[in-house]
Design a protein around this motif. Structure first.
Motif, PDB file in Angstrom:
ATOM      1  N   ALA A  90       3.139  -1.412   4.218  1.00 29.02           N
ATOM      2  CA  ALA A  90       2.725  -0.025   3.987  1.00 29.02           C
ATOM      3  C   ALA A  90       3.961   0.805   3.692  1.00 29.02           C
ATOM      4  O   ALA A  90       4.869   0.898   4.528  1.00 29.02           O
ATOM      5  N   LEU A  91       4.005   1.422   2.511  1.00 30.01           N
ATOM      6  CA  LEU A  91       5.136   2.252   2.102  1.00 30.01           C
ATOM      7  C   LEU A  91       4.660   3.697   2.003  1.00 30.01           C
ATOM      8  O   LEU A  91       3.857   4.042   1.128  1.00 30.01           O
ATOM      9  N   HIS A  92       5.145   4.528   2.915  1.00 30.06           N
ATOM     10  CA  HIS A  92       4.728   5.929   2.958  1.00 30.06           C
ATOM     11  C   HIS A  92       5.578   6.761   2.003  1.00 30.06           C
ATOM     12  O   HIS A  92       6.803   6.635   1.974  1.00 30.06           O
ATOM     13  N   PHE A 114      10.532   4.946  -1.740  1.00 35.79           N
ATOM     14  CA  PHE A 114       9.211   4.337  -1.906  1.00 35.79           C
ATOM     15  C   PHE A 114       8.442   5.014  -3.043  1.00 35.79           C
ATOM     16  O   PHE A 114       7.726   4.347  -3.798  1.00 35.79           O
ATOM     17  N   ALA A 115       8.558   6.343  -3.168  1.00 35.28           N
ATOM     18  CA  ALA A 115       7.918   7.041  -4.284  1.00 35.28           C
ATOM     19  C   ALA A 115       8.537   6.598  -5.606  1.00 35.28           C
ATOM     20  O   ALA A 115       7.825   6.443  -6.612  1.00 35.28           O
ATOM     21  N   LEU A 132       0.855  -1.189   0.000  1.00 36.25           N
ATOM     22  CA  LEU A 132       0.000   0.000   0.000  1.00 36.25           C
ATOM     23  C   LEU A 132       0.888   1.236   0.000  1.00 36.25           C
ATOM     24  O   LEU A 132       1.708   1.417   0.907  1.00 36.25           O
ATOM     25  N   TYR A 133       0.720   2.091  -1.005  1.00 33.91           N
ATOM     26  CA  TYR A 133       1.418   3.373  -1.049  1.00 33.91           C
ATOM     27  C   TYR A 133       0.480   4.422  -0.472  1.00 33.91           C
ATOM     28  O   TYR A 133      -0.638   4.607  -0.958  1.00 33.91           O
ATOM     29  N   THR A 134       0.948   5.079   0.587  1.00 36.39           N
ATOM     30  CA  THR A 134       0.057   5.909   1.394  1.00 36.39           C
ATOM     31  C   THR A 134       0.820   7.113   1.931  1.00 36.39           C
ATOM     32  O   THR A 134       2.050   7.197   1.819  1.00 36.39           O
ATOM     33  N   SER A 135       0.094   8.051   2.528  1.00 32.82           N
ATOM     34  CA  SER A 135       0.715   9.244   3.113  1.00 32.82           C
ATOM     35  C   SER A 135      -0.188   9.818   4.196  1.00 32.82           C
ATOM     36  O   SER A 135      -1.415   9.807   4.060  1.00 32.82           O
TER      37      SER A 135
END
Length: 253
Positions: free
Chosen positions: A66-68, A86-87, A37-40
Motif C-alpha cells: 500500500a503506497l499512500h 509514491f505519487a 495499491l495507491y491510496t489516501s
C-alpha cells in the motif's frame, strides 16, 4: 534517476519483536505478482480498497504493498503515511500505460493498472509466466533496533532496477477532517521506507543496506519487500513473498 523508476520484487518478511531475528527468502521459477495499491486517508472511496488489500497475504503467488499519496491533503486531512515519491511513481506507471490521469484508489499488478475485480485472474496469469529475474533477500533485526538488508538480484535483461521496501501492518488513524472525517481507518502492508531504485549494471547486483527504524514503527508488524522492474515498460520481472518467516528465529540458527 526518477524515484518512480523503482523496481519490484516483492519479498515480504515479517519481523519479530525480539532482537537478532533473521530470515532469507529466494524466488522460484515462476513469476510472483506484485500488487500495488495507491491510496489516501483523505479519499472517501479508498477504505474499501484498503480493506481488500488487507485481506491479501504475501506468499509465492503475490506480494501486496500500500503506497499512500499526499495529493488529497489539501482537503483538510494530512495523510501521515503519504510520501511524495509514491505519487511520482504512480504518475510514472500511469504514463507508461498511455493514460494521463492519476486517482485513488488505484491498483497496479506487476506495473500495469488493473481493476480490483480482476486481481485473482491476473495473479493466476502472472504466476504461470516464467520469471525473468531471480531474487534473494535476507533481513536481520539487530538488538539495537536497526534493520540489516542483504539483497541479491540477477536478470538477463539490461538496465533493470531493484527496489527494497519496508512495510507495516496493523496501523490505524482517527480522521478528524476531510472526506473521511469521523472515521477510524485501518491499514495493512503500508510502505514506510523505499530504498532504491538500484540498477543491475552487469545483469546482477549484490546490495547491503542498514536502516534505522523510526520510533513509531512496531518491529513485530514490519515486513520487507524487494522487486526487480524494467524501467522501459514498468513490467515486474520477478517478485517473492513470505509472511512472518522470521518469527522467533535466532540469527545463526
Amino acid at each position: 534517476m526518477h524515484p518512480a523508476l523503482a523496481l519490484l520484487t516483492a519479498l515480504l518478511v515479517s519481523l519479530p519483536l525480539a532482537g537478532k531475528a533473521a530470515c532469507e527468502v529466494e524466488s522460484g521459477p515462476g513469476t510472483t505478482a506484485l500488487i500495488e495499491l495507491y491510496t489516501s486517508e483523505g479519499c472517501s472511496s479508498c477504505p474499501p480498497a484498503d480493506a481488500r488489500l488487507s485481506r491479501l497475504r504475501p506468499d509465492q503467488s503475490l506480494v501486496p504493498l500500500a503506497l499512500h499519496v499526499g495529493y488529497w491533503d489539501d482537503l483538510g486531512w494530512r495523510d501521515p503515511f503519504a510520501q511524495e515519491g509514491f505519487a511520482k511513481r504512480q504518475s510514472w506507471l500511469v504514463g507508461l500505460g498511455g493514460a494521463r490521469t492519476v486517482y485513488t484508489p488505484q491498483f497496479f499488478i506487476n506495473g500495469a493498472a488493473t481493476r480490483p475485480g480482476s486481481l485473482a485472474s491476473q495473479v493466476e496469469r502472472i504466476n504461470a509466466q516464467p520469471a525473468r529475474a531471480s531474487l534473494r533477500l535476507r533481513a536481520a533485526l539487530s538488538e539495537d533496533g536497526r534493520l540489516a538488508l542483504d539483497a541479491r538480484a540477477a536478470s538477463p535483461l539490461e538496465d533493470v532496477l531493484l527496489v527494497i521496501a519496508v512495510a507495516e501492518s496493523g496501523l490505524s488513524s482517527d480522521i478528524s477532517a476531510g472526506e473521511n472525517r469521523g472515521r477510524r481507518l485501518r491499514h495493512h502492508h503500508v510502505v514506510r521506507a523505499w530504498l532504491g531504485p538500484f540498477p543491475l549494471k552487469t545483469g546482477q547486483l549484490t546490495l547491503k543496506r542498514t536502516l534505522a527504524l523510526a520510533p513509531s514503527w512496531r518491529p513485530d508488524a514490519l515486513a520487507v519487500g524487494a522487486f526487480v522492474q524494467d524501467p522501459r515498460s514498468g513490467q515486474v520481472l520477478q517478485a517473492v513473498g513470505a509472511d512472518r518467516c522470521l518469527t522467533h528465529q535466532e540469527v545463526g540458527s
